[in-house]
Design an enzyme around this catalytic site. Structure first.
Site, mmCIF file in Angstrom:
data_model
loop_
_atom_site.group_PDB
_atom_site.id
_atom_site.type_symbol
_atom_site.label_atom_id
_atom_site.label_comp_id
_atom_site.label_asym_id
_atom_site.label_seq_id
_atom_site.Cartn_x
_atom_site.Cartn_y
_atom_site.Cartn_z
ATOM 1 N N HIS A 14 -3.131 19.728 6.944
ATOM 2 C CA HIS A 14 -3.937 18.595 6.478
ATOM 3 C C HIS A 14 -3.124 17.299 6.564
ATOM 4 O O HIS A 14 -1.927 17.289 6.276
ATOM 5 C CB HIS A 14 -4.415 18.815 5.045
ATOM 6 C CG HIS A 14 -5.111 20.120 4.839
ATOM 7 N ND1 HIS A 14 -6.417 20.338 5.230
ATOM 8 C CD2 HIS A 14 -4.671 21.293 4.316
ATOM 9 C CE1 HIS A 14 -6.756 21.580 4.941
ATOM 10 N NE2 HIS A 14 -5.721 22.186 4.387
ATOM 11 N N HIS A 73 -2.961 6.773 5.108
ATOM 12 C CA HIS A 73 -3.464 5.634 4.346
ATOM 13 C C HIS A 73 -4.604 4.944 5.083
ATOM 14 O O HIS A 73 -4.469 4.521 6.232
ATOM 15 C CB HIS A 73 -2.335 4.640 4.082
ATOM 16 C CG HIS A 73 -2.813 3.310 3.590
ATOM 17 N ND1 HIS A 73 -3.619 3.173 2.479
ATOM 18 C CD2 HIS A 73 -2.620 2.050 4.060
ATOM 19 C CE1 HIS A 73 -3.893 1.897 2.291
ATOM 20 N NE2 HIS A 73 -3.302 1.198 3.234
ATOM 21 N N ASN A 95 -10.528 0.211 1.608
ATOM 22 C CA ASN A 95 -9.067 0.246 1.438
ATOM 23 C C ASN A 95 -8.755 0.021 -0.039
ATOM 24 O O ASN A 95 -8.804 -1.102 -0.530
ATOM 25 C CB ASN A 95 -8.419 -0.829 2.310
ATOM 26 C CG ASN A 95 -6.897 -0.827 2.194
ATOM 27 O OD1 ASN A 95 -6.318 -0.158 1.345
ATOM 28 N ND2 ASN A 95 -6.243 -1.591 3.066
ATOM 29 N N CYS A 128 0.809 -1.220 0.000
ATOM 30 C CA CYS A 128 0.000 0.000 0.000
ATOM 31 C C CYS A 128 0.844 1.273 0.000
ATOM 32 O O CYS A 128 0.308 2.360 -0.235
ATOM 33 C CB CYS A 128 -0.934 0.009 1.208
ATOM 34 S SG CYS A 128 -2.093 -1.390 1.234
ATOM 35 N N HIS A 165 12.485 1.932 5.506
ATOM 36 C CA HIS A 165 12.354 0.503 5.209
ATOM 37 C C HIS A 165 12.860 -0.303 6.408
ATOM 38 O O HIS A 165 14.011 -0.176 6.813
ATOM 39 C CB HIS A 165 13.169 0.152 3.964
ATOM 40 C CG HIS A 165 12.659 -1.055 3.226
ATOM 41 N ND1 HIS A 165 12.448 -2.268 3.838
ATOM 42 C CD2 HIS A 165 12.298 -1.225 1.929
ATOM 43 C CE1 HIS A 165 11.988 -3.143 2.951
ATOM 44 N NE2 HIS A 165 11.890 -2.535 1.787
#
Length: 505
Positions: free
Chosen positions: A391, A395, A428, A228, A307
């Protein structure tokens, strides 16, 4: 009763603390101006004759007696300034973006989803009950979308249907974007398509090149398996390419294909994705041409990628695999929320110094020194990111993720509204969900010139990515005719129940 009394007693203290912190932020943020006040007052006491005398003295005694040195300094400064402006990264502008909105035939209520799931004949009664429970607590509404192939009886799960689904989403959203911007396909020099779970040959990016007859020297990339967060990976890649490729456009397309990821087994940890993922997609057009600034909506200020794949727990928390019956699905670990929290912490620790005001950075530093050097037993200070951004586009991966981030970042329900309403209305949609959220804020008329937007995404691997945008103009909702929210934005926000019972009778 005692608790309410204590809370009322603590309220005046919290108000005092709020105003004390406000005064502190004001003092630090305006320290330079406050420092200049005495100097300004002193200047007001000088007469015009004093200024004339100063400049005559400066010109006659410094410049005229050191003319060669002055000329050399001007030449050096000019060369250094030229080198600086030539070597600095090109600015990246977001001209416009579009989100995919399927037709009414693809709308899937929770009751329809359960009916189709039962008719598939793949699941035990226990698995059906589990999926019903997940959906009831998902925060989803009754108007999310799935591919037509999954609404067929029986479901048509096939490679050809997946390719067809990809074409419908990609071409639909690209057509919309090109109509918005007026950019010709031949002018696009960079193309990036991201889709995690469907990667055919020829690639999805090749499908776009073929459909729109893009030029032969286009820089084309197809990103797969990145989850995602792949949408912001694509944005970061586009930024890096635009900084070395002069005067061009970059097209980014983010989508996920549901047909080929539908899990037909009974492993609970692998059934969750069936319940949560929905059809969606987004196309975004970038430019590095200075002349496009006046036509663009946003300027890309920062991208930051974290990562955590070196850690086995992080690497395995979202994992595509076969179950005990050789059915392929995506396993979601129980550690997912913990891993996401760790990844976010690492990401914002790096992002903070780039975006937070000095007042917040000082508070964070003092807290860190107190805990690490003086071993003080105090809570870790969480910076107030509301001072850095107007703002937030987080996700919409699931209700639990949004709840945790709202609590950990200390942001308000108003700031979380775009993410929660996107989750409710569209579900989603994977890497494209961030753009539905930004479209929501635009449709509400909330984006003003100079506003800063923070997009945060999580993905398998495990990754956490951020993108920071600055609005170049105020977005007028009346001019956003093709915004996916426009025909129904007046219906939102609305209250989403913790549990919405599904009638499967």
């Amino acid at each position: 009763m005692g608790y309410d009394k204590k809370r009322n007693q603590d309220k005046p203290n919290s108000i005092k603390l709020k105003y004390l912190k406000f005064g502190y932020h004001y003092l630090i943020s305006n320290a330079m101006y406050l420092f200049l006040v005495p100097f300004t007052i002193a200047l007001t006491h000088l007469s015009m004759d004093d200024f004339v005398h100063f400049f005559n003295h400066f010109f006659n005694h410094l410049i005229m007696h050191n003319l060669v040195v002055v000329i050399l300094c001007i030449v050096v400064i000019t060369i250094l300034a030229t080198l600086y402006f030539m070597s600095r990264p090109r600015k990246v502008y977001l001209l416009n973006f579009a989100c995919y909105k399927p037709g009414p035939a693809q709308m899937c209520s929770k009751e329809t989803f359960m009916k189709q799931t039962k008719l598939s004949g793949c699941f035990s009664d226990e698995s059906l009950g589990f999926q019903k429970k997940i959906l009831e607590r998902s925060g989803y509404g009754q108007k999310t979308y799935v591919p037509l192939s999954l609404l067929d009886v029986p479901m048509n799960v096939s490679f050809d249907e997946a390719r067809k689904e990809a074409g419908v989403v990609m071409f639909g959203v690209i057509d919309d974007l090109l109509a918005k911007t007026g950019v010709k396909p031949k002018d696009i020099g960079i193309l990036i398509v991201n889709c995690s779970l469907f990667n055919p040959t020829p690639s999805l990016s090749a499908m776009v090149v073929n459909r729109y007859k893009l030029r032969g020297n286009i820089l084309s990339y197809n990103l797969g398996g990145m989850g995602c967060s792949a949408g912001l990976v694509s944005v970061d890649l586009a930024k890096r390419l635009l900084q070395v490729q002069p005067n061009t456009y970059a097209l980014v397309v983010s989508l996920e294909i549901l047909n080929r990821q539908y899990y037909e087994g009974n492993n609970y940890s692998m059934l969750i994705t069936n319940c949560l993922f929905r059809t969606g997609g987004a196309a975004i057009l970038f430019s590095n041409r200075p002349s496009d600034r006046q036509h663009s909506k946003y300027q890309l200020v920062h991208t930051l990628r974290t990562h955590k794949g070196a850690d086995d727990k992080c690497y395995n928390c979202v994992f595509q695999k076969e179950d005990e019956n050789k059915k392929v699905g995506i396993l979601l670990s129980r550690d997912l929320l913990v891993v996401a929290g760790e990844a976010l912490k690492t990401n914002i620790t790096t992002l903070g110094p780039l975006v937070l005001p000095m007042s917040e950075q000082l508070l964070f530093l003092m807290n860190l020194i107190g805990r690490k050097m003086f071993k003080m037993k105090i809570k870790q200070y969480v910076p107030d990111f509301k001072l850095a951004f107007e703002h937030f586009c987080i996700h919409a991966g699931g209700r639990g993720v949004l709840d945790e981030l709202e609590k950990n970042l200390g942001i308000t329900k108003w700031h979380m509204e775009p993410s929660r309403m996107t989750l409710y209305r569209f579900g989603n949609t994977s890497s494209s969900s961030l753009w539905y959220e930004l479209a929501y804020s635009e449709a509400k008329g909330r984006i003003k010139k100079g506003n800063r937007v923070w997009q945060i995404a999580f993905g398998s691997g495990f990754k956490c990515h951020s993108a920071v945008w600055k609005a170049l103009r105020t977005i007028d909702p009346a001019k956003e005719k093709s915004n996916v929210w426009m025909n129904e934005i007046h219906e939102y926000p609305l209250d989403v129940p913790e549990v919405a019972t599904i009638d499967v009778s």
